[in-house]
Structure formats: C-alpha cells, structure tokens
Design a protein around this motif. Structure first.
Motif, PDB file in Angstrom:
ATOM      1  N   GLU A 243     -15.098 -20.358  23.017  1.00 59.76           N
ATOM      2  CA  GLU A 243     -15.181 -19.627  21.750  1.00 59.76           C
ATOM      3  C   GLU A 243     -15.666 -18.194  21.981  1.00 59.76           C
ATOM      4  O   GLU A 243     -15.132 -17.241  21.405  1.00 59.76           O
ATOM      5  CB  GLU A 243     -16.134 -20.342  20.796  1.00 59.76           C
ATOM      6  CG  GLU A 243     -15.637 -21.689  20.306  1.00 59.76           C
ATOM      7  CD  GLU A 243     -16.614 -22.315  19.332  1.00 59.76           C
ATOM      8  OE1 GLU A 243     -16.303 -22.339  18.126  1.00 59.76           O
ATOM      9  OE2 GLU A 243     -17.690 -22.758  19.781  1.00 59.76           O
ATOM     10  N   ASN A 246     -13.130 -15.817  23.164  1.00 64.07           N
ATOM     11  CA  ASN A 246     -12.104 -15.483  22.184  1.00 64.07           C
ATOM     12  C   ASN A 246     -12.638 -14.674  21.016  1.00 64.07           C
ATOM     13  O   ASN A 246     -11.945 -14.493  20.013  1.00 64.07           O
ATOM     14  CB  ASN A 246     -11.436 -16.766  21.674  1.00 64.07           C
ATOM     15  CG  ASN A 246     -10.412 -17.305  22.646  1.00 64.07           C
ATOM     16  OD1 ASN A 246      -9.258 -16.912  22.620  1.00 64.07           O
ATOM     17  ND2 ASN A 246     -10.855 -18.182  23.536  1.00 64.07           N
ATOM     18  N   LYS A 247     -13.876 -14.200  21.144  1.00 63.99           N
ATOM     19  CA  LYS A 247     -14.436 -13.319  20.130  1.00 63.99           C
ATOM     20  C   LYS A 247     -14.341 -11.885  20.628  1.00 63.99           C
ATOM     21  O   LYS A 247     -15.098 -11.480  21.502  1.00 63.99           O
ATOM     22  CB  LYS A 247     -15.899 -13.686  19.852  1.00 63.99           C
ATOM     23  CG  LYS A 247     -16.059 -15.023  19.132  1.00 63.99           C
ATOM     24  CD  LYS A 247     -17.527 -15.337  18.920  1.00 63.99           C
ATOM     25  CE  LYS A 247     -17.697 -16.691  18.227  1.00 63.99           C
ATOM     26  NZ  LYS A 247     -19.125 -17.063  18.106  1.00 63.99           N
ATOM     27  N   SER A 250     -17.642  -9.628  20.427  1.00 64.06           N
ATOM     28  CA  SER A 250     -18.840 -10.391  20.765  1.00 64.06           C
ATOM     29  C   SER A 250     -20.052  -9.466  20.876  1.00 64.06           C
ATOM     30  O   SER A 250     -20.041  -8.473  21.601  1.00 64.06           O
ATOM     31  CB  SER A 250     -18.631 -11.117  22.103  1.00 64.06           C
ATOM     32  OG  SER A 250     -19.753 -11.866  22.449  1.00 64.06           O
TER      33      SER A 250
END
Length: 574
Positions: A243, A246-247, A250
């Motif tokens: 996760e 895939n940010k 971030s």
C-alpha cells in the motif's frame, strides 16, 4: 613503505608461480610477519583477483590456496578494516567465483563482531544485493513444454548458482536470532534482504509448479521463503508496504539511510520484490508454516492489495513477471466468493486490473500469456454478481479500443444475460432502461458508415450475434429489448447496411483493378486493411486479402438479414 610493497608483491608473485606452500607460510616468516598483518587489506584484493570462474576446475590448488590465505587474513587482520575490504570485494567481484570465495571469510569476520554486528551485517547484505541485482536478466522465448529447457540457459544457470551460495552465508545469523533476547532490527535487516532476493533477477525465472516442482529455481526460492517465515511469522504484514509503495504522495518523514527502519528501504521492499513475495506466498504452492498466513485479514483486503502486485507484474514487458502476475491474479480471484458484491468495484484496482489484463491479452509477445490473460478476464468478470459483471464489461467496451477485445466483452455480456435468464427474476442491470444503455454502448460505429468494417469485424459480428440471441431468447420482453428495436434498426442496422454497401463496392473496384493489371498503372481506389495499406505486396496476396474481406462482408450481410428477420417475426412495428 618498502616492506608493505614487498610482502604484497611477494604474495602475488608466489601465487602466479604456483608456489602455494610458500604463500601460506609468509605470515609465519619473521621477516614478513609484521608487514603481513599491516597489509592484509591489499592482500585480500590480490588473492581475490587471482580467481576466475574456471579456476576451481583447472587450478584447484590455486583456488584452495587463496581460500586458506583469506582465512589466515581473517585471523591476522583488524576485523573492522578487513570487513570493509571484503564488503567491497563482494560488490566489485568480476565473476561468480570471486563472489563465492569472499562469502566465507566475510561470514567469519561478522561472527567475530558480535557486539557491533548490526550495521556491519547490513552493509554486507547490501553488497550481496548489489552483486545479485547486477546479474543480467534472462529473457527466454520458450513456451509450453519447451519451458522445461529454461534451466539449461547459461544465464539462468548462473542465477541459480549464485543464489545457492547465499543461504549458507546468512543462515548462521538466523540461527542466532532464535534466542529469546534476539535483536529485532537485525531480524528485520535479514528479512528485508531475503525479500529483496525475490525481486530481480529471480522473478524472471520460471517458478511454475506445473512445469517442474523440483526445479532448482523453485528449490532456491523455497529456501528463501522458509527463512523469511522463520524471521517473520506473519507474512501478510508486508501488504502494508505494498500500500505504501502505491501512495504517490507518501508523507514519510525524511530521514537518512542510517535512521531508516530496515523495512523502509525502498531498494529492499518495493513493488518488484513485494510482488515476488506475494506471488510465492499466495499463488505458487510453496510449503509454508501454518501460522505464516493468519486468518485475521479480510478477504477483500488481501485480494485488493494483492491485485496491486498483479497490476505491477502485468505491466512488466518480460515473460517471467507477466506469467507470475497472471498466476497470482487467478489465485486472488478464486479467493473472492461466488457472486461477489459489485460494491467491491468501488475500489479502482479492479478496473486497473482490467486495463492491465487487456494490454497483456492484446500486446504480449507470448501466445500462451495472451490466451491466459483472456481467460483471466472472463474469470474476473464471472466472480461478481450480475451488476458487477455488467460494470466490468461496459468498462472493457469503453476503454479497450480493440475490435477483438470488444467482441470478446460482448460475448461475455451475452453469456451473463444467458445465465441471468435462469434466475427467478431478471437482474435490474439487464432490464429497461439499463438495457437501452447496453444496446447503445455495443451498437457503436465510431465513424458511422465510413467506419473500417474489416478493422471492426470481430466487434460487429459479436454485436449482431448478441442482438439476434436476445431477440430470439426474450420473446416475453423481460429485458425490455423490444423497446430497443427502433434504435437498433434506425441507428445501427441502417448505418451498418450503408457501410457494407460502400465497403463492398470499394473492395470490388479494387479487386477488378488488380485482376485487370490496372492497379499498378493507375490506382483508382486505395484500401487499408486493418489500418495497413494494401500496397507493395504481390497481386496474388492482394486478391486473397480482398476476397477474404468480401467474404467477411457477406457474412455480416447475412447476420444483418437474419437479425432483421427475427425482429420482424416478433411482430414489432419498426
């Protein structure tokens, strides 16, 4: 300073002249003892440089002498200084024999540094990672049973050979971590390293259990996975890092490499390595401890996060990642219950998956992967309830921009409606006015009567078969198809008839020109077939292509006529 040069030069010359006993006695000679200890750093590089890949076979005495010399250096040298040189020798090794011969003395030095090992172990593992990642990526063109020959490829043999050298190096440190007071950071350092090994180049190898369950590549992988499980009992915890990867925005705190936690190093835990991990854990049938995959995670979370790995792998151009992406996708789709709720499609990952699968199905260089991708699209659609199936099919029709794929999606729509007729009540997504929306979506000719019918042939034939099926099957008008007849006739069939008349006339003129030999003298009509110009090819082939197109147009003509007849038979006032 002269002593320094003398002892290093002496050792090098003795090795070159084959005086191996003398080499191993230099450190005991009073004349060189002090200089030997002071110059161990330089002698490490001298010993390693003498080793080539074939040395152990053609000069086994030289190889064993260099091994013993490095072991002596470990005993004589200052551990911290020697460690740095060994680490560098791993990174700059010119061949696998040099890489392999350094690992044992490096391990021995790390064992001596019990109090300050953490950072030194991390540096050592980083150097191994650097060497492994620089191994050329294999790319083989083998499919079907021919894939069994893959491990004969020299590049693949090399990868397996290097990977087989690594577990004996790190496993003693894993054993030490089994103690109750073991260092958590050290545990994470080794686990992150092992996960990184599941990326490049291992992910490009064939690890399919159906091909060869006992292949050397699978055995190497099995060892790595077993050791990861021994360090981290919960393998699904790393889904969190999928996760994070895939940010795009971030907001991780900016810290130096030394301050980062081991799992925060993107060169270790990234989409390639994590995708390799979850391919192995969720899809490739490796034996895992019972507690490695706890059941506290929801199926939705595991599937949706795992599909991020699938999409990443499918977007790679090589066979290995694409194949693993498809295998992982099939395993994750099976985890969804039959008739999964369409509410799951609020997650964009399903539509991104469709896009990735379509790309593989259309553009992959491998026939077997294209076919598997097509089947996977069907399985993905069919795991949802009817509303979800309808949403995915409409998405494929809207975005694929490929006649064959759109035709396949329309066939899946036909199959879904056929299944729906067996239910006690027709799902709302297949009734009027939703049915009118579906008809408008499938009955689309991008350029009206000027559309390239050959380019759209798969799509058009699927549409005509779908509409004819629906007219014949739904005499009770459960779907509201009768309310769509006027649109079908006035918009779609009329336009298609005009397009067919234009196309047939166009191609017949071209055929006449080619047969009469006037095609080369004066081009009355130019034709593109599937977007490609029909020029610069032999006349015989031109005639064959034109006749094939005309046959396709006659087929469409027949389907249009049968559809119109079915509509008329149902006593519809068009």
């Amino acid at each position: 300073m002269s002593d320094t040069v003398d002892v290093v030069d002496l050792v090098s010359k003795l090795l070159d002249s084959g005086k191996y006993k003398e080499v191993l006695s230099v450190h005991n000679d009073e004349k060189y003892a002090s200089s030997f200890k002071d110059n161990c750093w330089d002698m490490i590089s001298v010993a390693v440089s003498k080793i080539q890949d074939e040395t152990i076979v053609i000069k086994p005495s030289l190889y064993s002498t260099c091994e013993e010399l490095l072991a002596i250096i470990v005993q004589k040298a200052t551990p911290e200084e020697a460690l740095l040189e060994f680490i560098e020798q791993v990174e700059v090794a010119k061949n696998d024999a040099q890489f392999g011969i350094v690992l044992t003395p490096l391990q021995q030095l790390l064992k001596k540094l019990t109090a300050k090992r953490g950072r030194s172990l991390e540096w050592s593992l980083n150097s191994i990672s650097t060497y492994v990642e620089n191994i050329p990526t294999p790319e083989f063109q083998l499919e079907g049973k021919a894939r069994l020959l893959a491990e004969c490829d020299p590049d693949i043999r090399r990868i397996i050979r290097v990977y087989s050298l690594i577990p004996p190096f790190y496993q003693p440190f894993i054993e030490e971590l089994k103690a109750p007071e073991s260092n958590v950071r050290t545990k994470q350092i080794i686990a992150a390293f092992l996960i990184s090994l599941l990326g490049k180049p291992l992910i490009y190898l064939d690890l399919d259990v159906e091909n060869n369950e006992q292949s050397e590549a699978r055995l190497c992988c099995a060892t790595i996975v077993k050791d990861i499980c021994s360090l981290e009992k919960n393998i699904l915890k790393f889904l969190e890092y999928v996760e994070i990867c895939n940010k795009p925005d971030s907001k991780l705190k900016s810290v130096s490499d030394e301050e980062k936690a081991p799992y925060d190093h993107k060169e270790k835990l990234n989409m390639l390595t994590l995708s390799g991990l979850y391919y192995v854990v969720l899809a490739s049938q490796f034996d895992l401890p019972d507690n490695a995959i706890p059941q506290v995670y929801t199926t939705e979370y595991v599937v949706h996060t795992g599909l991020l790995c699938v999409i990443y792998l499918l977007n790679c151009p090589e066979y290995g990642p694409q194949s693993k992406g498809l295998t992982l996708c099939q395993a994750l789709v099976k985890r969804l219950s039959t008739n999964a709720s369409q509410t799951l499609l609020s997650a964009a990952v399903h539509f991104n998956l469709c896009k990735a699968l379509i790309n593989v199905a259309i553009f992959s260089s491998y026939d077997s992967l294209r076919k598997t991708a097509v089947n996977t699209i069907r399985n993905h659609i069919n795991c949802f309830e009817y509303g979800g199936r309808c949403m995915l099919i409409k998405y494929i029709i809207s975005t694929s921009n490929h006649s064959g794929m759109i035709g396949y999606a329309i066939t899946q729509l036909k199959n879904a409606i056929d299944d729906a007729f067996k239910e006690t009540e027709m799902p709302p997504c297949f009734t009027y006015p939703q049915m009118m929306d579906l008809v408008k979506k499938v009955c689309h000719m991008p350029h009206g009567a000027q559309s390239d019918l050959m380019e759209l042939s798969d799509q058009i034939i699927s549409v005509l078969n779908f509409l004819r099926y629906l007219v014949i099957r739904d005499k009770a008008n459960v779907t509201g198809i009768k309310e769509c007849y006027s649109y079908i006739e006035s918009y779609y069939l009329t336009t298609l008839r005009n397009a067919l008349n234009l196309s047939k006339a166009h191609y017949e003129v071209k055929l006449k020109d080619v047969r009469e030999g006037t095609d080369l003298v004066e081009t009355k009509v130019s034709i593109n077939v599937g977007g490609n110009p029909l020029d610069s090819i032999p006349d015989e082939q031109k005639i064959e292509i034109i006749n094939s197109a005309l046959n396709c147009f006659h087929l469409m003509d027949g389907l249009v006529a049968r559809l119109s007849e079915c509509i008329t038979v149902n006593n519809v006032n068009i």
